[in-house]
Motif scaffolding. Structure first.
Motif, PDB file in Angstrom:
ATOM      1  N   LEU A 176       0.366  -1.159   0.079  1.00 51.15           N
ATOM      2  CA  LEU A 176       0.115  -0.080   0.158  1.00 51.15           C
ATOM      3  C   LEU A 176       0.852   1.209   0.262  1.00 51.15           C
ATOM      4  O   LEU A 176       0.376   2.639   0.027  1.00 51.15           O
ATOM      5  N   LEU A 206      -5.626   1.646  -6.978  1.00 51.49           N
ATOM      6  CA  LEU A 206      -5.834   0.542  -5.920  1.00 51.49           C
ATOM      7  C   LEU A 206      -6.692  -0.557  -6.674  1.00 51.49           C
ATOM      8  O   LEU A 206      -5.577  -1.537  -6.435  1.00 51.49           O
ATOM      9  N   ARG A 249      -3.568   5.326  -4.659  1.00 47.70           N
ATOM     10  CA  ARG A 249      -4.553   4.601  -4.410  1.00 47.70           C
ATOM     11  C   ARG A 249      -5.743   5.031  -5.239  1.00 47.70           C
ATOM     12  O   ARG A 249      -6.306   4.539  -5.154  1.00 47.70           O
TER      13      ARG A 249
END
Length: 416
Positions: free
Chosen positions: A335, A343, A340
């Protein structure tokens, strides 16, 4: 990147929803292999069922990642949990009304449930950073991992107790109700960032899917991690696929021992839940990953050479504890180096690469395991994993260290 944390009650509901969903999965994993093995008395049937259980999810993962990016995660989780409820209700009804269809119904239901695994996992991946903020990703990922281990305690215990009074087939209805409960827990969670979709054509969807594959191909640490995870999962999946046959067939232990073994793994999850934060502070994320991988390999060898059930049981529990420790590293580091906004698109192909090993393991169990014996197969895969990991684990860790350092340098800027 999100810098604020969600309210504590949102994290509690998130954890409860994940836990209920995993408990339901454990109830299914307790009941289905036992029913199939006791109906067919065949390791081949068990291996084929395991392969069918995982193969559809591989196809679904890239699309599930795209769905999670578009949806935000929480609503997708709720809807899929209700679909799982419907599938298990249908399969359970068929098994009760038409007992001769039991094996076929369970295999078909397993394939349908397999399609649901991908969107659930992608939803969790998408929601974790929304809840964790910038600085608590490791803590929330550890929470998810420990919910998995805790579910392995509660799920088999619930299944074993319910089986005494209801019978194994009725466990499917119990699991269906628990899946519905997991959906209810996520009702108050915010939907998260939603991506507006103006073009729903096949070409547009294909272009979005290719974004994930391109990012994965050019992200060296995540790609190395995916290859390493494939090797780990191949050995682990062979053990999981053979477990019912080993416990009740090779070692001649009863159904209660099979349930107790999985419960012991979950009890260790409770202990792990207490100690992981301290281990993270003392050793750091990379050292924790190395400790978990080493324990995993050593315990796999123990299960392969175990002459009796008690030694096998110790090894089996240690394998899954080691896997849990390694997964804190696995889930946290990836991560830190992925965008993001994409993702889900990246995690779809990443999971496909990881979990391709599961149907392959099912085929190996049905072929090599049925011919040479499951313990010989597990021993061989454990030895190969030790050799492979000795090279790939250090390479992966060094690659993550460099990538994270580069991202920090870029975000902070350089003053000349």
């Amino acid at each position: 990147m999100t810098t604020t944390q969600s309210p504590p009650h949102h994290r509690a509901l998130f954890a409860a929803g994940v836990l209920f969903g995993l408990i339901a999965e454990q109830v299914v994993l307790f009941a289905v292999p036992l029913i199939i093995f006791q109906n067919t008395k065949s390791l081949i049937g068990l291996g084929v069922a395991f392969a069918l259980e995982w193969l559809p999810s591989l196809i679904a993962y890239p699309f599930a990642g795209l769905m999670a990016d578009r949806d935000g995660g929480a609503r997708l989780f709720r809807r899929v949990a209700l679909v799982r409820t419907a599938i298990l209700g249908t399969v359970g009804t068929l098994c009760v009304v038409m007992p001769s269809w039991t094996t076929a119904a369970l295999m078909t239901g397993g394939a349908c449930l397999s399609l649901c695994i991908a969107p659930v996992r992608m939803s969790v991946e998408k929601v974790v950073p929304q809840l964790a903020g910038e600085h608590r990703i490791a803590a929330v990922q550890s929470l998810v991992q420990n919910m998995e281990l805790l579910a392995m305690a509660l799920g088999p215990a619930l299944a074993a107790l319910a089986a005494l009074y209801l019978g194994k087939v009725w466990l499917l209805f119990v699991a269906a109700a628990v899946f519905a409960g997991s959906a209810a827990c996520w009702l108050p969670l915010p939907r998260g960032a939603v991506q507006a979709v103006t073009d729903r054509s096949v070409r547009a969807v294909t272009a979005e899917l290719l974004v994930g594959w391109r990012i994965l191909a050019h992200n060296r640490p995540v790609l190395l991690l995916g290859v390493l995870n494939f090797a780990i999962n191949l050995a682990l999946a062979a053990l999981l696929a053979s477990n019912a046959a080993l416990v009740t067939g090779v070692f001649r232990a009863g159904d209660s021992a099979y349930g107790l073994l999985n419960t012991a793994v979950g009890v260790m999850g409770l202990i792990n839940l207490l100690f992981v934060p301290m281990l993270l502070k003392r050793f750091g994320i990379s050292a924790l990953g190395a400790i978990g991988f080493t324990l995993l390999c050593a315990a796999l060898l123990l299960t392969g050479f175990a002459p009796a059930f008690p030694m096998y049981a110790v090894g089996f529990v240690a394998v899954l504890v080691g896997d849990a420790l390694y997964n804190v590293f696995n889930r946290t580091q990836r991560l830190k180096v992925l965008p993001r906004e994409h993702l889900g698109k990246v995690m779809g192909p990443f999971y496909l690469l990881n979990l391709l090993s599961f149907p392959i393991a099912g085929v190996l169990v049905a072929s090599v395991g049925a011919t040479l014996g499951p313990q010989h197969l597990i021993t061989g895969l454990a030895i190969l994993l030790c050799l492979f990991g000795a090279v790939f684990l250090p390479l992966t860790m060094v690659s993550f260290h460099r990538a994270i350092a580069a991202r920090v340098s870029t975000s902070v800027g350089v003053v000349s």
